[in-house]
Design a protein around this motif. Structure first.
Motif, mmCIF file in Angstrom:
data_model
loop_
_atom_site.group_PDB
_atom_site.id
_atom_site.type_symbol
_atom_site.label_atom_id
_atom_site.label_comp_id
_atom_site.label_asym_id
_atom_site.label_seq_id
_atom_site.Cartn_x
_atom_site.Cartn_y
_atom_site.Cartn_z
ATOM 1 N N TRP A 147 3.374 6.982 4.915
ATOM 2 C CA TRP A 147 2.918 5.806 4.169
ATOM 3 C C TRP A 147 1.890 6.199 3.108
ATOM 4 C CZ3 TRP A 147 4.461 0.682 4.639
ATOM 5 C CH2 TRP A 147 3.695 -0.243 3.930
ATOM 6 N N GLY A 148 0.948 7.072 3.472
ATOM 7 C CA GLY A 148 -0.085 7.449 2.513
ATOM 8 C C GLY A 148 0.454 8.255 1.350
ATOM 9 N N SER A 149 1.398 9.145 1.587
ATOM 10 C CA SER A 149 1.890 10.006 0.522
ATOM 11 C C SER A 149 3.030 9.395 -0.271
ATOM 12 C CB SER A 149 2.355 11.346 1.114
ATOM 13 O OG SER A 149 3.358 11.131 2.104
ATOM 14 N N VAL A 150 3.908 8.658 0.390
ATOM 15 C CA VAL A 150 5.099 8.123 -0.271
ATOM 16 C C VAL A 150 4.806 6.799 -0.962
ATOM 17 C CG1 VAL A 150 7.441 7.274 0.077
ATOM 18 C CG2 VAL A 150 6.666 9.328 1.277
ATOM 19 N N PHE A 151 4.257 5.857 -0.235
ATOM 20 C CA PHE A 151 4.105 4.508 -0.771
ATOM 21 C C PHE A 151 3.000 4.424 -1.826
ATOM 22 C CE2 PHE A 151 6.360 3.815 3.129
ATOM 23 C CZ PHE A 151 7.239 2.800 2.817
ATOM 24 N N ILE A 152 1.976 5.240 -1.698
ATOM 25 C CA ILE A 152 0.889 5.190 -2.677
ATOM 26 C C ILE A 152 1.207 6.047 -3.884
ATOM 27 C CG2 ILE A 152 -1.554 5.691 -3.074
ATOM 28 C CD1 ILE A 152 -2.081 5.063 -0.151
ATOM 29 N N PHE A 153 1.496 7.313 -3.675
ATOM 30 C CA PHE A 153 1.613 8.253 -4.784
ATOM 31 C C PHE A 153 2.991 8.251 -5.434
ATOM 32 C CE2 PHE A 153 -1.746 10.041 -2.057
ATOM 33 C CZ PHE A 153 -2.775 10.063 -2.973
ATOM 34 N N VAL A 154 4.033 7.927 -4.691
ATOM 35 C CA VAL A 154 5.383 7.975 -5.253
ATOM 36 C C VAL A 154 5.846 6.595 -5.710
ATOM 37 C CG1 VAL A 154 7.784 8.585 -4.804
ATOM 38 C CG2 VAL A 154 5.955 9.994 -3.865
ATOM 39 N N LEU A 155 5.880 5.640 -4.793
ATOM 40 C CA LEU A 155 6.441 4.332 -5.116
ATOM 41 C C LEU A 155 5.514 3.510 -6.004
ATOM 42 C CD1 LEU A 155 8.100 3.288 -1.735
ATOM 43 C CD2 LEU A 155 9.146 4.359 -3.728
ATOM 44 N N PHE A 156 4.256 3.370 -5.596
ATOM 45 C CA PHE A 156 3.375 2.483 -6.366
ATOM 46 C C PHE A 156 3.078 3.036 -7.743
ATOM 47 C CE2 PHE A 156 -0.897 1.382 -7.814
ATOM 48 C CZ PHE A 156 -0.753 0.014 -7.948
#
Length: 288
Positions: free
Chosen positions: A179-188
């Motif tokens: 959640w910290g690496s994918v949803f913040i840095f990639v998706l958002f």
């Protein structure tokens, strides 16, 4: 001999006047045309821009609030579970989190080549929300099988066997890491760079950092509220299960999906170059 020199000086002054006229006319070129209507503003910011920035700020707030609650909860579930201890954390990071992160990176690159950006966003976030919405209970854990293996292998394998014993809690631990690496840095941030211009990014991206600090404050109050709610539940009801579903699925997950849908359907997106370019294919290997 004196007359030609006088003409030369006049020409030089004429050139200076032309340069000054061009310089003074340049700010007028930056002003909007007479027939072009001025965009409505609120607090000096165009309403068209606020339609994108406010939902983006709310999305960032929800994602970080969710991340903070998950980060504080994962250690409680993993360490205090029956048959587990703090020894499970290094084994979970090495033998569970790392392989799943590598597999997710490979799967994401494959999906990015065949799906649109909207479909890719929903494809990534919906399964994670569905997992958090599922029931986390000790009834589905392999307690008896892990006890038999522990009697055969000895106490030295307490940490690795704890992963097998509470496998659903370990998946919860891994999902929080993603959640910290994918949803913040990639998706958002990928979505934010897609719908904002360079000038808007310079103005409003620093404000998103303030929203991150506010999310940390609200996370503590939210956990306290749902902890008080657990006292009102009847006997035999898993209060943590209901609290996690209420915080993560109902409030945060659906809010993020709803804001993403609203921005794509209602907010005006920046105009890009109409020249068609070949979409670069993502991959995990370097091509020559």
């Amino acid at each position: 001999m004196t007359k030609p020199q006088g003409f030369v000086s006049k020409d030089r002054n004429l050139h200076v006047c032309k340069a000054e006229a061009a310089t003074s006319a340049s700010p007028a070129d930056e002003q909007p045309l007479l027939g072009e209507p001025e965009q409505p503003k609120f607090l000096g910011i165009e309403l068209v821009t606020l339609k994108k920035i406010i939902p983006l700020g709310l999305m960032f707030f929800c994602i970080l609030l969710n991340y903070t609650i998950l980060r504080d909860t994962k250690y409680v579930l993993v360490v205090t579970a029956k048959g587990s201890s703090a020894e499970i954390i290094p084994f979970s990071k090495t033998w569970v989190s790392l392989p799943i992160a590598i597999g997710f990176m490979w799967l994401y690159t494959k999906l990015a080549n065949v799906l649109s950006k909207k479909a890719l966003f929903y494809t990534v976030i919906v399964p994670v929300i569905a997992f958090y919405g599922a029931s986390l209970s000790n009834y589905i854990h392999l307690q008896g099988f892990a006890d038999k293996l522990l009697n055969v292998l000895g106490p030295k394998f307490l940490g690795p066997l704890a992963i097998l014993r509470i496998w659903s809690f370990c998946l919860f631990y891994v999902m929080e890491e993603l959640w910290g690496s994918v949803f913040i840095f990639v998706l958002f941030w990928g979505f934010a760079n897609q719908i904002t211009t360079v000038d808007e990014a310079k103005k409003f991206y620093p404000l998103f950092g303030l929203g991150a600090n506010i999310a940390l404050i609200f996370s503590g109050r939210t956990v306290k509220y749902f902890s008080m709610m657990r006292k009102k539940l009847g006997p035999g009801v898993d209060g943590w299960d209901i609290s996690l579903k209420a915080i993560i699925v109902v409030v945060m997950g659906l809010a993020i999906c709803g804001l993403y849908w609203w921005v794509n359907t209602s907010a005006p997106l920046p105009t890009r170059s109409k020249k068609k370019k070949e979409k670069p294919k993502m991959g995990t290997r370097r091509r020559a």
